[in-house]
Design an enzyme around this catalytic site. Structure first.
Site, PDB file in Angstrom:
ATOM      1  N   ARG A 177       1.172  -1.063  -0.272  1.00  0.00           N
ATOM      2  CA  ARG A 177       0.225   0.279   0.009  1.00  0.00           C
ATOM      3  C   ARG A 177       0.841   1.415  -0.142  1.00  0.00           C
ATOM      4  O   ARG A 177       0.757   1.821  -0.411  1.00  0.00           O
ATOM      5  CB  ARG A 177      -1.155  -0.126   1.495  1.00  0.00           C
ATOM      6  CG  ARG A 177      -1.783  -1.018   0.896  1.00  0.00           C
ATOM      7  CD  ARG A 177      -2.718  -1.072   2.936  1.00  0.00           C
ATOM      8  NE  ARG A 177      -1.872  -1.724   3.811  1.00  0.00           N
ATOM      9  CZ  ARG A 177      -2.309  -1.960   4.789  1.00  0.00           C
ATOM     10  NH1 ARG A 177      -3.545  -1.939   5.270  1.00  0.00           N
ATOM     11  NH2 ARG A 177      -1.189  -2.311   5.475  1.00  0.00           N
ATOM     12  N   LYS A 183       2.459 -20.468   4.749  1.00  0.00           N
ATOM     13  CA  LYS A 183       1.912 -20.591   5.635  1.00  0.00           C
ATOM     14  C   LYS A 183       1.815 -19.239   6.515  1.00  0.00           C
ATOM     15  O   LYS A 183       2.157 -18.410   5.724  1.00  0.00           O
ATOM     16  CB  LYS A 183       2.799 -21.165   6.312  1.00  0.00           C
ATOM     17  CG  LYS A 183       4.093 -21.203   7.204  1.00  0.00           C
ATOM     18  CD  LYS A 183       4.618 -21.400   8.014  1.00  0.00           C
ATOM     19  CE  LYS A 183       5.501 -20.612   8.713  1.00  0.00           C
ATOM     20  NZ  LYS A 183       6.064 -21.848  10.124  1.00  0.00           N
ATOM     21  N   HIS A 195       8.993 -24.166   3.459  1.00  0.00           N
ATOM     22  CA  HIS A 195      10.535 -23.550   3.077  1.00  0.00           C
ATOM     23  C   HIS A 195      10.988 -24.678   3.501  1.00  0.00           C
ATOM     24  O   HIS A 195      12.455 -25.131   2.914  1.00  0.00           O
ATOM     25  CB  HIS A 195      10.921 -22.940   3.515  1.00  0.00           C
ATOM     26  CG  HIS A 195      10.917 -22.195   4.677  1.00  0.00           C
ATOM     27  ND1 HIS A 195      10.344 -21.645   5.763  1.00  0.00           N
ATOM     28  CD2 HIS A 195      12.470 -22.528   4.984  1.00  0.00           C
ATOM     29  CE1 HIS A 195      10.936 -22.230   6.948  1.00  0.00           C
ATOM     30  NE2 HIS A 195      11.270 -22.394   6.604  1.00  0.00           N
ATOM     31  N   LYS A 252      14.813 -27.507   1.027  1.00  0.00           N
ATOM     32  CA  LYS A 252      16.059 -27.804   2.096  1.00  0.00           C
ATOM     33  C   LYS A 252      17.387 -28.851   1.549  1.00  0.00           C
ATOM     34  O   LYS A 252      16.655 -29.756   1.087  1.00  0.00           O
ATOM     35  CB  LYS A 252      16.221 -27.933   3.459  1.00  0.00           C
ATOM     36  CG  LYS A 252      15.341 -26.284   4.537  1.00  0.00           C
ATOM     37  CD  LYS A 252      16.172 -26.052   5.121  1.00  0.00           C
ATOM     38  CE  LYS A 252      15.768 -25.520   6.220  1.00  0.00           C
ATOM     39  NZ  LYS A 252      16.564 -24.167   6.445  1.00  0.00           N
ATOM     40  N   GLU A 289      14.401 -23.385  17.211  1.00  0.00           N
ATOM     41  CA  GLU A 289      15.014 -22.208  17.752  1.00  0.00           C
ATOM     42  C   GLU A 289      15.420 -21.429  19.268  1.00  0.00           C
ATOM     43  O   GLU A 289      14.923 -22.144  20.197  1.00  0.00           O
ATOM     44  CB  GLU A 289      13.444 -21.023  17.648  1.00  0.00           C
ATOM     45  CG  GLU A 289      12.817 -21.829  16.031  1.00  0.00           C
ATOM     46  CD  GLU A 289      11.609 -21.062  15.916  1.00  0.00           C
ATOM     47  OE1 GLU A 289      12.072 -20.269  15.078  1.00  0.00           O
ATOM     48  OE2 GLU A 289      10.872 -20.716  15.978  1.00  0.00           O
ATOM     49  N   ASP A 348       2.237 -23.677  14.071  1.00  0.00           N
ATOM     50  CA  ASP A 348       3.025 -22.906  13.385  1.00  0.00           C
ATOM     51  C   ASP A 348       4.424 -23.828  12.920  1.00  0.00           C
ATOM     52  O   ASP A 348       5.025 -23.636  11.707  1.00  0.00           O
ATOM     53  CB  ASP A 348       4.357 -21.806  14.475  1.00  0.00           C
ATOM     54  CG  ASP A 348       4.629 -20.728  13.367  1.00  0.00           C
ATOM     55  OD1 ASP A 348       4.191 -20.455  12.113  1.00  0.00           O
ATOM     56  OD2 ASP A 348       5.948 -20.488  14.373  1.00  0.00           O
ATOM     57  N   HIS A 391       5.921 -28.097   8.620  1.00  0.00           N
ATOM     58  CA  HIS A 391       6.742 -28.641   8.421  1.00  0.00           C
ATOM     59  C   HIS A 391       7.665 -30.050   8.890  1.00  0.00           C
ATOM     60  O   HIS A 391       7.635 -31.080   8.351  1.00  0.00           O
ATOM     61  CB  HIS A 391       7.705 -27.544   9.378  1.00  0.00           C
ATOM     62  CG  HIS A 391       7.816 -26.273   8.404  1.00  0.00           C
ATOM     63  ND1 HIS A 391       7.797 -25.649   7.305  1.00  0.00           N
ATOM     64  CD2 HIS A 391       8.093 -25.170   9.566  1.00  0.00           C
ATOM     65  CE1 HIS A 391       7.745 -24.754   7.756  1.00  0.00           C
ATOM     66  NE2 HIS A 391       7.868 -24.081   8.961  1.00  0.00           N
ATOM     67  N   LYS A 442      11.096 -22.513  20.739  1.00  0.00           N
ATOM     68  CA  LYS A 442      11.347 -21.589  21.104  1.00  0.00           C
ATOM     69  C   LYS A 442      12.564 -21.576  22.198  1.00  0.00           C
ATOM     70  O   LYS A 442      12.130 -21.714  23.260  1.00  0.00           O
ATOM     71  CB  LYS A 442      10.220 -20.537  20.602  1.00  0.00           C
ATOM     72  CG  LYS A 442      10.406 -20.078  19.832  1.00  0.00           C
ATOM     73  CD  LYS A 442       9.297 -19.008  19.128  1.00  0.00           C
ATOM     74  CE  LYS A 442       8.570 -18.858  18.059  1.00  0.00           C
ATOM     75  NZ  LYS A 442       9.878 -18.372  17.311  1.00  0.00           N
TER      76      LYS A 442
END
Ligand code: NAP
Length: 532
Positions: A91, A190, A220, A224, A258, A277, A282, A381
């Site tokens: 935008r 996603k 993604h 890999k 992560e 998520d 994945h 995480k």
């Protein structure tokens, strides 16, 4: 045969004498005089056809951090032909030059250490154009459509790098302006929904404008190098497939860890959580790549048919089984990346969120090949290290002829690492070198791709973007796969929603709640930790 298939097969064949031969291979490729020959196999690129790529959300985080850097690398590598055009759409009121300046600024860091990228940057920037459009309003769409139609019947790719809330509007307008006809393609990111019902809404809206053969649902992780090498290892070597079943495999582990916390994704993440998520897409996709039957060909639908069968074979986890087989956690304050970090709720600025930042679970693929083999999955995480890997743990030998002084025999493990350093390790028992008697050691035969081939592996997005232009859907999810994955996830979400229990706390920088350790240890197994 595609270039990608050729690379995978070349690697697979290079791997044919795995085991001790890997040691030889590693020594061989490290000799300076042999490196160029092997590297030349790995870096060969085949240019794609001229194309137009429209990135809706062309000023957003994903476009700046992943898509445009990936496209620059493919351009510098000679894979994107002159005459192709890349349109950023958002935008913000920007001119073409204003957009180029913004993208140049963000790409500067990337090109700083790379003379080739630096040299190619001006020509790459000249390929960029910008359209100021609000996906929810009609203004300017006529001009945008006319501008795209000014080119010949070239391939047009529409990459929806925006909130999924805009997918319906964007697809409706693309269709209304006649931009959806073949050879147009649409890429969707996603999250594809937050449950079966919302996923169906998105799929219906995109499906109303585009045929399934034009829709590229990106995951993604599938781009890999290691994931494609899993195909090469399994199906281009005679060695593994006879062992790839419940008779010889004890269990499988898939970890995606992560170290980061919420970063700038708080508003999205808190409505999602680790199960939606990471696991729904994945981790289940990786599980499919491990567990699927050999497809007859590398054709997209042949591969996706086999993955779908795996998803449909997952034993449902419902009712009480949810709390027995699935651990959810939320991080508290602790230490990460060498410094103190706040807990999830403090980072979020709310005290009442029950969103899980960690999931560990035990799944079963209830079919002939895998009956009784647990698949342990975990993701989270603020874990101690950033690592994504698949561990295939083989069964123990049936009898040891070695005496106790030789040491314990550990099971063989095949470890496929997706990040940070892509590669494969095969853990074997060997004799401790030297004349001091026969003692056994568990050692990894190591195949780090970057080191072995002497090239930087392309990022997953680079490969996947080129696959979209080529029209190759093998590494993209078909609608029925996404739906089957949600069908398995829905009852877990429902059980959590109905439960009074909150996620179990874990200290940031640890491997999740102690219940995640207990989940695997009560079966007499442990999570794989690679110390080397
Ligand atoms: P982002 O940084 O918030 O960017 C959103 C983009 O959409 C901006 O360019 C924004 O620009 C544009 N936009 C917003 N409203 C618009 C409208 N009405 N019309 C046209 N453009 C509009 O988001 P992101 O992180 O790039 O993520 C994009 C998508 O990819 C999301 O679905 C996300 O879940 C997914 N994803 C992201 C990552 C990642 O690493 N970032 C990873 C995996 C998946 P204006 O506000 O100027 O319009």
């Amino acid at each position: 045969m595609t270039n990608q298939t050729r690379n995978a097969l070349a690697f697979g064949l290079g791997f044919a004498g795995f085991g001790f031969a890997t040691l030889v291979l590693r020594w061989y490729v490290s000799r300076p005089e042999t490196k160029p020959e092997i590297a030349s196999v790995a870096v060969k690129t085949v240019p794609v056809d001229v194309f137009d790529l429209v990135i809706f959300g062309g000023t957003g985080d994903l476009a700046l951090r992943k898509l445009l850097p990936g496209l620059l690398r493919r351009y510098a590598d000679g894979q994107i032909p002159e005459g192709s055009r890349i349109f950023g759409v958002a935008r913000d009121a920007l001119s073409d030059d204003g957009y180029r300046a913004r993208i140049e600024e963000s790409l500067q860091k990337l090109v700083a250490d790379d003379a080739l990228l630096d040299e190619k940057l001006p020509a790459f920037l000249a390929m960029l154009h910008y359209f100021s459009l609000d996906a929810t309003k009609e203004d300017n769409w006529d001009t945008f459509a006319a501008s795209l139609k000014s080119s010949d019947d070239r391939i047009r790719v529409f990459y929806l790098s925006t909130s999924p809330a805009l997918f319906v509007d964007i697809c409706n307008r693309l269709s209304a302006h006649g931009l959806n006809a073949e050879p147009a393609r649409v890429v969707i990111e996603k999250p594809i929904g937050k449950d079966s019902a919302s996923a169906a809404e998105i799929n219906n809206a995109v499906g109303a404008a585009f045929a399934e053969s034009q829709i590229f649902r990106i995951d993604h992780y599938l781009g890999k190098e290691t994931v494609q090498n899993l195909l090469a290892l399994r199906f281009a070597n005679a060695l593994f497939e006879p062992l790839w079943n419940a008779r010889h495999i004890d269990h499988v582990q898939i970890t995606a860890a992560e170290t980061v916390g919420l970063e700038k994704r708080a508003s999205y993440y808190d409505t999602s959580g680790a199960l939606r998520d990471m696991v729904q897409n994945h981790l289940l996709q990786l599980l499919c790549m491990v567990a699927m039957e050999p497809p007859a060909t590398l054709d997209a639908n042949a591969v996706r048919d086999e993955k779908l069968k795996v998803l449909r074979s997952l034993r449902p986890v419902v009712g009480d089984a949810v709390s027995q087989l699935i651990v959810r956690g939320q991080y508290k304050a602790g230490a990460s990346n060498g410094g103190a970090v706040p807990g999830y709720l403090d980072e979020l600025g709310r005290s009442d969120s029950r969103t899980e930042t960690f999931v560990a679970l035990k799944a079963e693929v209830a079919n002939w090949r895998w009956a009784g083999v647990p698949f342990y999955l975990r993701t989270g995480k603020r874990l101690p290290t950033r690592v994504s890997e698949i561990v295939i743990a083989f069964k123990q030998v049936p009898h040891s002829m070695f005496d106790a002084d030789a040491g314990a025999i550990a099971g063989n493990k095949l470890v496929l690492r997706l990040q940070p350093d892509e590669g494969v390790k095969l853990w074997l028992m060997i004799k401790d070198p030297g004349p001091g008697g026969l003692r056994l050691q568990h050692v990894p035969l190591d195949m780090s791709f970057a080191e072995a081939f002497g090239v930087v592996q392309p990022e997953a997005y680079e490969r996947l973007l080129m696959d979209v232009v080529r029209g190759n859907q093998t590494l993209f999810m078909r609608r029925d796969e996404v739906e089957a994955a949600w069908k398995w996830i829905d009852p877990i979400l429902a059980a959590w929603g109905a439960s009074a229990d909150a996620p179990k706390p874990y200290v940031a920088g640890s491997w999740g709640p102690s219940a995640a350790v207990a989940l695997i240890e009560r079966d007499g197994r442990t999570w794989h930790e690679d110390a080397t």
